[in-house]
Write a protein that holds these residues in place. Structure first.
Motif, mmCIF file in Angstrom:
data_model
loop_
_atom_site.group_PDB
_atom_site.id
_atom_site.type_symbol
_atom_site.label_atom_id
_atom_site.label_comp_id
_atom_site.label_asym_id
_atom_site.label_seq_id
_atom_site.Cartn_x
_atom_site.Cartn_y
_atom_site.Cartn_z
ATOM 1 N N GLN A 32 -10.670 10.281 7.843
ATOM 2 C CA GLN A 32 -9.548 10.328 6.913
ATOM 3 C C GLN A 32 -10.001 9.964 5.502
ATOM 4 O O GLN A 32 -9.553 10.561 4.522
ATOM 5 N N LEU A 33 -10.892 8.983 5.386
ATOM 6 C CA LEU A 33 -11.408 8.628 4.074
ATOM 7 C C LEU A 33 -12.160 9.796 3.446
ATOM 8 O O LEU A 33 -12.032 10.077 2.247
ATOM 9 N N PRO B 38 -1.847 10.578 3.961
ATOM 10 C CA PRO B 38 -3.196 10.008 4.081
ATOM 11 C C PRO B 38 -3.206 8.485 4.043
ATOM 12 O O PRO B 38 -3.904 7.843 4.833
ATOM 13 N N VAL B 39 -2.435 7.891 3.130
ATOM 14 C CA VAL B 39 -2.378 6.433 3.051
ATOM 15 C C VAL B 39 -1.706 5.866 4.295
ATOM 16 O O VAL B 39 -2.123 4.823 4.822
ATOM 17 N N TYR C 99 -10.849 6.854 11.289
ATOM 18 C CA TYR C 99 -10.569 6.250 9.988
ATOM 19 C C TYR C 99 -11.535 6.767 8.929
ATOM 20 O O TYR C 99 -11.125 7.116 7.808
ATOM 21 N N THR D 274 -4.263 3.078 10.958
ATOM 22 C CA THR D 274 -5.534 2.949 11.666
ATOM 23 C C THR D 274 -6.116 1.556 11.493
ATOM 24 O O THR D 274 -6.626 0.955 12.453
ATOM 25 N N LEU D 275 -6.043 1.023 10.287
ATOM 26 C CA LEU D 275 -6.504 -0.342 10.059
ATOM 27 C C LEU D 275 -5.682 -1.336 10.878
ATOM 28 O O LEU D 275 -6.221 -2.322 11.401
ATOM 29 N N SER E 169 0.829 -1.214 0.000
ATOM 30 C CA SER E 169 0.000 0.000 0.000
ATOM 31 C C SER E 169 0.860 1.260 0.000
ATOM 32 O O SER E 169 0.601 2.209 -0.757
ATOM 33 N N MET F 124 -4.274 5.918 7.108
ATOM 34 C CA MET F 124 -5.315 4.913 6.934
ATOM 35 C C MET F 124 -4.812 3.509 7.239
ATOM 36 O O MET F 124 -5.474 2.729 7.928
ATOM 37 N N THR F 125 -3.627 3.162 6.735
ATOM 38 C CA THR F 125 -3.097 1.819 6.975
ATOM 39 C C THR F 125 -2.745 1.606 8.448
ATOM 40 O O THR F 125 -2.967 0.518 8.991
#
Length: 335
Positions: free
Chosen positions: A327-328, A254-255, A324, A261-262, A217, A258-259
């Motif tokens: 952020q999306l 941003p990526v 999350y 947070t996941l 990612s 997100m990653t």
């Protein structure tokens, strides 16, 4: 302006001003109506397309969640299941019990520390591998991606078996390698007698399995960084880390968020790795929130207490889930 000039500017037919014909206005009205209909259809089409998925998600996720919440307000035990007797309604007693239990908060602290270690290790290793993939040749990059996809697709049981073999006290590869070092003797050393080292090995297993998704990612995000910006920064005198900090990272941020947070959400739910590494009977010092809820429900046979712990875990993760989603939405606004 004279009357003659006024009549001269109007189209005439037989000396009379030409009026708009209904035959010319009616098609325009029809076109406007069709355009409005198409606009309404285009607005409703996305909702129609996702409606089947929403129905499935409500059935698969929504019903169990509601049932778990209802169960947490009862006192469901094994005799209620066997005899078919309705479980008594106890209100908030389950929540009062677990929130007042010091063991529960010990498990919460242990879970938070475990998640921090796993997320930091995963994101650091994934970022380093993504940066490395940018600087290698194409065939090396393809090889690395193929290997990581194979790791990502490996079943949990197989991955856990590999780690159990590596750290086995009798035949473990790690013990054999360490014993070959001068002055070091790890013969028949049991890594799991100490819960700290045992949880460290489980954290390595979790990190190892999560790195492929993070690395691929982040590498995809790095490919979107304009080379011109990095070259301009070098011309201005920026060095390697400065370029990454002020040019590269703001673009992939941003990526990265997100990653990470996941990863937090996934690591909070670690269960199978601990059960398999400890042969289905993990000690008390290996309890995390997911495993603690499972143990209370199916070992102590207090299903409602396990449900209450699950609900508390969901509430703890709700803040992360909201972050999350924000952020999306931000990424969608930028695009």
């Amino acid at each position: 302006m004279s009357a003659a000039d006024t009549h001269a500017t109007e189209p005439v037919t037989g000396g009379r001003p030409q009026l708009p014909s209904p035959l010319t206005t009616r098609p325009a009205a029809k076109r406007t109506g069709r355009a409005a209909g198409r606009s309404r259809q285009s607005r409703s089409l996305p909702y129609l397309l996702i409606a089947p998925a929403l129905v499935v998600m409500i059935g698969v996720l929504g019903y169990p969640l509601v049932d778990t919440i209802v169960l947490s307000f009862q006192d469901e035990r094994r005799n209620n299941l066997w005899n078919g007797v309705a479980a008594p309604w106890v209100g908030f007693d389950q929540y009062t019990s677990i929130l007042g239990d010091s063991e529960f908060w010990t498990v919460v602290v242990r879970t938070v520390v475990f998640v921090i270690v796993c997320v930091v290790g995963t994101m650091a290793a994934g970022l380093l591998i993504a940066l490395l993939m940018q600087r290698v040749s194409n065939w090396v990059r393809v090889t690395m991606s193929s290997v990581m996809i194979a790791v990502w697709a490996m079943p949990l049981l197989v991955a856990t078996s590999v780690f159990k073999f590596m750290f086995d006290s009798d035949y473990g590869l790690v013990n054999q390698l360490l014993t070959r070092l001068p002055g070091v003797d790890y013969t028949r050393h049991n890594w799991f007698l100490n819960p700290t080292t045992g949880m460290g090995i489980i954290a390595l297993l979790v990190i190892w399995g999560a790195i492929p998704f993070i690395a691929i990612s982040l590498h995809a995000a790095l490919t979107q960084v304009p080379k011109e910006l990095e070259e301009a920064a070098r011309i201005d005198g920026a060095k390697g880390f400065g370029i990454f900090r002020y040019v590269t990272f703001p673009i992939i941020k941003p990526v990265f968020i997100m990653t990470s947070t996941l990863s937090v959400i996934w690591d909070f739910g670690v269960l199978g790795q601990i059960l398999l590494m400890r042969n289905g009977q993990p000690e008390q010092d290996y309890q995390l929130l997911g495993l603690y809820s499972y143990t209370q429900a199916f070992t102590v046979n207090s299903f409602s207490r396990g449900a209450a712990i699950s609900v508390v875990t969901v509430l703890l993760l709700s803040g992360i889930a909201v972050y999350y989603l924000r952020q999306l939405l931000k990424i969608g606004e930028v695009e």
